[in-house]
Design a protein around this motif. Structure first.
Motif, PDB file in Angstrom:
ATOM      1  N   PRO A 288      41.347  45.142  45.352  1.00 31.85           N
ATOM      2  CA  PRO A 288      42.546  45.056  46.260  1.00 31.85           C
ATOM      3  C   PRO A 288      42.878  43.351  46.311  1.00 31.85           C
ATOM      4  O   PRO A 288      44.080  43.106  46.975  1.00 31.85           O
ATOM      5  CB  PRO A 288      41.993  45.481  47.610  1.00 31.85           C
ATOM      6  CG  PRO A 288      41.242  46.233  47.240  1.00 31.85           C
ATOM      7  CD  PRO A 288      40.391  45.772  45.920  1.00 31.85           C
ATOM      8  N   MET A 289      42.113  42.450  46.389  1.00 31.56           N
ATOM      9  CA  MET A 289      42.430  41.013  46.613  1.00 31.56           C
ATOM     10  C   MET A 289      42.637  40.310  45.264  1.00 31.56           C
ATOM     11  O   MET A 289      42.984  39.040  45.144  1.00 31.56           O
ATOM     12  CB  MET A 289      41.324  40.222  47.044  1.00 31.56           C
ATOM     13  CG  MET A 289      40.911  40.862  48.489  1.00 31.56           C
ATOM     14  SD  MET A 289      39.732  40.058  49.152  1.00 31.56           S
ATOM     15  CE  MET A 289      39.951  38.428  49.280  1.00 31.56           C
ATOM     16  N   ASP A 290      42.717  41.138  44.307  1.00 30.03           N
ATOM     17  CA  ASP A 290      43.152  40.369  42.689  1.00 30.03           C
ATOM     18  C   ASP A 290      44.563  39.623  42.750  1.00 30.03           C
ATOM     19  O   ASP A 290      45.559  40.494  43.198  1.00 30.03           O
ATOM     20  CB  ASP A 290      42.911  41.460  41.773  1.00 30.03           C
ATOM     21  CG  ASP A 290      43.117  40.988  40.270  1.00 30.03           C
ATOM     22  OD1 ASP A 290      43.826  39.970  40.042  1.00 30.03           O
ATOM     23  OD2 ASP A 290      42.793  41.566  39.358  1.00 30.03           O
ATOM     24  N   PRO A 291      44.818  38.462  42.638  1.00 25.06           N
ATOM     25  CA  PRO A 291      46.021  37.758  42.940  1.00 25.06           C
ATOM     26  C   PRO A 291      47.244  38.071  41.774  1.00 25.06           C
ATOM     27  O   PRO A 291      48.122  37.935  41.881  1.00 25.06           O
ATOM     28  CB  PRO A 291      45.789  36.328  42.764  1.00 25.06           C
ATOM     29  CG  PRO A 291      44.664  36.304  41.877  1.00 25.06           C
ATOM     30  CD  PRO A 291      43.652  37.717  42.299  1.00 25.06           C
ATOM     31  N   ASN A 292      46.675  39.018  40.568  1.00 25.85           N
ATOM     32  CA  ASN A 292      47.394  39.374  39.609  1.00 25.85           C
ATOM     33  C   ASN A 292      48.818  40.165  40.092  1.00 25.85           C
ATOM     34  O   ASN A 292      48.405  41.242  40.543  1.00 25.85           O
ATOM     35  CB  ASN A 292      46.739  40.148  38.489  1.00 25.85           C
ATOM     36  CG  ASN A 292      47.533  40.344  37.361  1.00 25.85           C
ATOM     37  OD1 ASN A 292      49.022  40.162  37.242  1.00 25.85           O
ATOM     38  ND2 ASN A 292      47.031  40.925  36.235  1.00 25.85           N
ATOM     39  N   PRO A 293      49.972  39.628  40.001  1.00 27.03           N
ATOM     40  CA  PRO A 293      51.155  40.679  40.749  1.00 27.03           C
ATOM     41  C   PRO A 293      51.430  41.885  39.888  1.00 27.03           C
ATOM     42  O   PRO A 293      52.515  42.335  40.369  1.00 27.03           O
ATOM     43  CB  PRO A 293      52.216  39.377  40.745  1.00 27.03           C
ATOM     44  CG  PRO A 293      51.998  38.580  39.231  1.00 27.03           C
ATOM     45  CD  PRO A 293      50.375  38.545  39.449  1.00 27.03           C
ATOM     46  N   ASP A 294      50.787  41.723  38.639  1.00 29.15           N
ATOM     47  CA  ASP A 294      51.107  42.850  37.688  1.00 29.15           C
ATOM     48  C   ASP A 294      50.106  44.158  37.749  1.00 29.15           C
ATOM     49  O   ASP A 294      48.861  43.993  37.987  1.00 29.15           O
ATOM     50  CB  ASP A 294      51.235  42.553  36.250  1.00 29.15           C
ATOM     51  CG  ASP A 294      52.521  41.626  36.188  1.00 29.15           C
ATOM     52  OD1 ASP A 294      53.525  41.875  36.869  1.00 29.15           O
ATOM     53  OD2 ASP A 294      52.246  40.513  35.170  1.00 29.15           O
ATOM     54  N   TYR A 295      50.430  45.499  37.727  1.00 25.63           N
ATOM     55  CA  TYR A 295      49.550  46.570  37.659  1.00 25.63           C
ATOM     56  C   TYR A 295      48.942  46.505  36.508  1.00 25.63           C
ATOM     57  O   TYR A 295      49.835  47.034  35.545  1.00 25.63           O
ATOM     58  CB  TYR A 295      50.437  47.738  38.125  1.00 25.63           C
ATOM     59  CG  TYR A 295      49.314  49.208  38.055  1.00 25.63           C
ATOM     60  CD1 TYR A 295      48.600  49.285  39.291  1.00 25.63           C
ATOM     61  CD2 TYR A 295      49.344  49.883  36.849  1.00 25.63           C
ATOM     62  CE1 TYR A 295      47.834  50.451  39.232  1.00 25.63           C
ATOM     63  CE2 TYR A 295      48.738  50.925  36.942  1.00 25.63           C
ATOM     64  CZ  TYR A 295      47.772  51.299  38.019  1.00 25.63           C
ATOM     65  OH  TYR A 295      47.151  52.413  37.922  1.00 25.63           O
ATOM     66  N   ALA A 296      47.709  46.121  36.189  1.00 26.18           N
ATOM     67  CA  ALA A 296      47.061  46.189  34.934  1.00 26.18           C
ATOM     68  C   ALA A 296      45.600  46.535  35.040  1.00 26.18           C
ATOM     69  O   ALA A 296      44.744  45.448  34.768  1.00 26.18           O
ATOM     70  CB  ALA A 296      47.223  44.844  34.355  1.00 26.18           C
ATOM     71  N   PRO A 297      44.915  47.614  35.471  1.00 27.21           N
ATOM     72  CA  PRO A 297      43.737  48.012  35.536  1.00 27.21           C
ATOM     73  C   PRO A 297      43.114  48.169  34.274  1.00 27.21           C
ATOM     74  O   PRO A 297      43.711  48.499  33.146  1.00 27.21           O
ATOM     75  CB  PRO A 297      43.778  49.347  36.232  1.00 27.21           C
ATOM     76  CG  PRO A 297      44.891  49.996  35.931  1.00 27.21           C
ATOM     77  CD  PRO A 297      45.961  48.790  35.764  1.00 27.21           C
ATOM     78  N   GLN A 298      41.895  47.597  33.948  1.00 26.80           N
ATOM     79  CA  GLN A 298      41.154  47.589  32.519  1.00 26.80           C
ATOM     80  C   GLN A 298      40.269  48.712  32.440  1.00 26.80           C
ATOM     81  O   GLN A 298      39.831  49.071  33.292  1.00 26.80           O
ATOM     82  CB  GLN A 298      40.444  46.042  32.471  1.00 26.80           C
ATOM     83  CG  GLN A 298      41.242  44.955  32.774  1.00 26.80           C
ATOM     84  CD  GLN A 298      42.372  44.740  31.801  1.00 26.80           C
ATOM     85  OE1 GLN A 298      41.997  45.258  30.703  1.00 26.80           O
ATOM     86  NE2 GLN A 298      43.556  44.421  32.036  1.00 26.80           N
ATOM     87  N   PRO A 299      40.233  49.030  31.124  1.00 31.43           N
ATOM     88  CA  PRO A 299      39.252  50.139  30.625  1.00 31.43           C
ATOM     89  C   PRO A 299      37.767  49.691  30.709  1.00 31.43           C
ATOM     90  O   PRO A 299      37.392  48.559  30.691  1.00 31.43           O
ATOM     91  CB  PRO A 299      39.718  50.490  29.208  1.00 31.43           C
ATOM     92  CG  PRO A 299      40.139  49.242  28.856  1.00 31.43           C
ATOM     93  CD  PRO A 299      40.674  48.368  30.073  1.00 31.43           C
ATOM     94  N   LEU A 300      36.981  50.880  30.581  1.00 32.79           N
ATOM     95  CA  LEU A 300      35.469  50.592  30.535  1.00 32.79           C
ATOM     96  C   LEU A 300      34.971  51.584  29.603  1.00 32.79           C
ATOM     97  O   LEU A 300      35.426  52.659  29.359  1.00 32.79           O
ATOM     98  CB  LEU A 300      34.777  50.754  32.041  1.00 32.79           C
ATOM     99  CG  LEU A 300      35.280  49.907  33.089  1.00 32.79           C
ATOM    100  CD1 LEU A 300      35.658  50.725  34.311  1.00 32.79           C
ATOM    101  CD2 LEU A 300      34.105  49.013  33.445  1.00 32.79           C
TER     102      LEU A 300
END
Length: 334
Positions: A288-300
Motif C-alpha cells: 500500500p505504501m509503494d510510491p510507484n504510481p503505476d499498477y504493476a504487481p510482480q509475479p512469484l
C-alpha cells in the motif's frame, strides 16, 4: 534409536565413556534417540528434551487400571541444539534447501494473483521473487480450527522485534507457531502496511476495469483475500491481520513511516516451515505504501517441500519464547 536403561549396569568410568560415545554418534548420524532412564542426572546431561512420566491417578481397588502419562516436558541443552542446527546447515547455504528437500510441487503466481492452501505439518514453502520488487500479503490460520489465526502484535512482542525475518516465528492468538521463517534473503518483511481495498486502488492507480482490461484489471488485496477465505467458509470478519513479505517499512526519528523501495531483488526468496497444519492465504499485490504510481504487481514462484524439522531449529532456539511456542504447538500432536 530406542534405548532402554542401556548404561545402568556399568561402572561410573565406563558409563561416562559410553555417554560420550552416544553424543558423538548423535552428532555424526543425526539420529533421533529416545532413551528410557531412571537416572535423573543422566537424563539432564544427555538429553535435549526431557519427558517425565508419572502415574497421576491411582485406584486402590484396581492398582493396574491406570498407566503413567507425561507430566513434564522440559527443553534441555539449548546450546547443544543450536550447535547441532548450525552444523546441519553450515555446509548448506540457504539456496541449497531445494536440493536437500526436492520440491514435490511448484507453481507460478502471477502479479495480482491469489492462492490459498494447507501447508501441512513438516512442509516447507518457498516464495521466490522472480523480477524484483515483489510483495506478498499473507495471513495464516489453524487449518483444523480456523478461529485460531495469525496474531502479528504477539509475534512482534514476544520476539522483541519490529521486523520479521530469518529465525522469527509467526504466532497464532493461542500462542502456537503457525509458521517459522527459516530463510529470508531480503532480510525484512513488513507487519504494518496491510492491504488496499477497491476504492483505495482506484484512487491510487485510477480505474482499471475488467470491461476494458479483461484479466489485466486492477485487483485489490481485500477482495483477493476474501475470495480465498470464502473457499474455506470464511468471510470479512475473518480478515484480520496481514504480513507483507519482501517489503520493508522504516520509521524515522519523528515516528513517520517510509516505504523502502528495492528491498527485494530478483531471485530473493523467503521460506516458511509449518510445525502444524496451517492454512495459508496470500495475494501478490503492491505494498500500500509503494510510491510507484503505476499498477504493476510482480509475479512469484511457489515451491512446496517435505522437510526435516531440523530446518527450523534455529527458529526454535532463537529465543526462550520460541522454545515455549514450539512446545505449545507440539502438544497438539502429543
Amino acid at each position: 534409536m530406542l534405548l532402554d536403561e542401556p548404561f545402568g549396569a556399568l561402572d561410573p568410568g565406563i558409563r561416562k565413556d559410553m555417554h560420550q560415545l552416544l553424543l558423538e554418534l548423535w552428532r555424526e548420524t543425526r539420529l533421533t534417540v529416545f532413551m528410557v532412564t531412571h537416572d535423573l542426572s543422566e537424563g539432564f546431561s544427555l538429553g535435549t528434551r526431557l519427558l517425565v512420566f508419572d502415574k497421576v491417578r491411582v485406584d486402590p481397588h484396581a492398582p493396574g487400571a491406570y498407566g503413567a502419562r507425561i507430566t513434564y516436558d522440559i527443553p534441555l541443552n539449548s546450546e547443544r541444539r543450536k550447535a547441532l542446527a548450525a552444523e546441519l546447515w553450515s555446509d548448506c547455504p540457504m539456496t541449497d534447501s531445494t536440493q536437500l528437500f526436492p520440491p514435490f510441487a511448484e507453481e507460478m503466481l502471477p502479479g495480482g494473483g491469489h492462492r490459498s492452501f494447507v501447508l501441512k505439518r513438516g512442509q516447507l514453502l518457498r516464495l521466490t521473487d522472480l523480477r524484483g520488487g515483489a510483495n506478498v500479503s499473507l495471513t495464516l490460520l489453524n487449518a483444523n480450527e480456523k478461529t485460531e489465526r495469525l496474531n502479528l502484535p504477539d509475534s512482534l512482542k514476544c520476539q522483541h522485534t519490529a521486523k520479521l525475518t530469518t529465525g522469527h516465528c509467526l504466532y497464532s492468538d493461542m500462542g502456537r507457531v503457525l509458521a517459522a521463517i527459516t530463510a529470508d534473503t531480503c532480510g525484512w518483511s513488513d507487519s504494518i502496511g496491510g492491504v488496499l481495498c477497491a476504492s483505495e486502488v482506484a484512487e491510487k492507480y485510477g480505474q482499471g476495469r475488467y470491461q476494458e482490461l479483461r484479466n489485466g484489471f486492477f485487483r485489490n488485496g481485500t477482495d483477493n483475500l476474501l475470495v480465498e477465505l470464502g473457499k474455506w467458509g470464511l468471510g470479512l470478519s475473518d480478515l484480520l491481520m496481514t504480513l507483507n513479505l519482501f517489503s520493508r517499512v522504516s520509521v524515522d526519528g519523528d515516528g513517520g513511516l517510509h516505504f523502502v523501495p528495492g528491498n527485494s531483488k530478483a531471485g530473493d526468496y523467503i521460506e516458511l516451515y509449518a510445525p502444524m497444519d496451517t492454512l495459508v492465504v496470500l495475494t501478490a499485490l503492491q505494498h500500500p505504501m509503494d510510491p510507484n504510481p503505476d499498477y504493476a504487481p510482480q509475479p512469484l514462484k511457489l515451491a512446496w517441500m517435505n522437510a526435516d524439522k531440523s530446518v527450523a531449529e534455529h527458529c526454535r532456539t532463537s529465543r526462550p519464547e520460541n522454545e515455549r511456542g514450539f512446545i505449545n504447538t507440539d502438544r497438539l500432536f502429543a
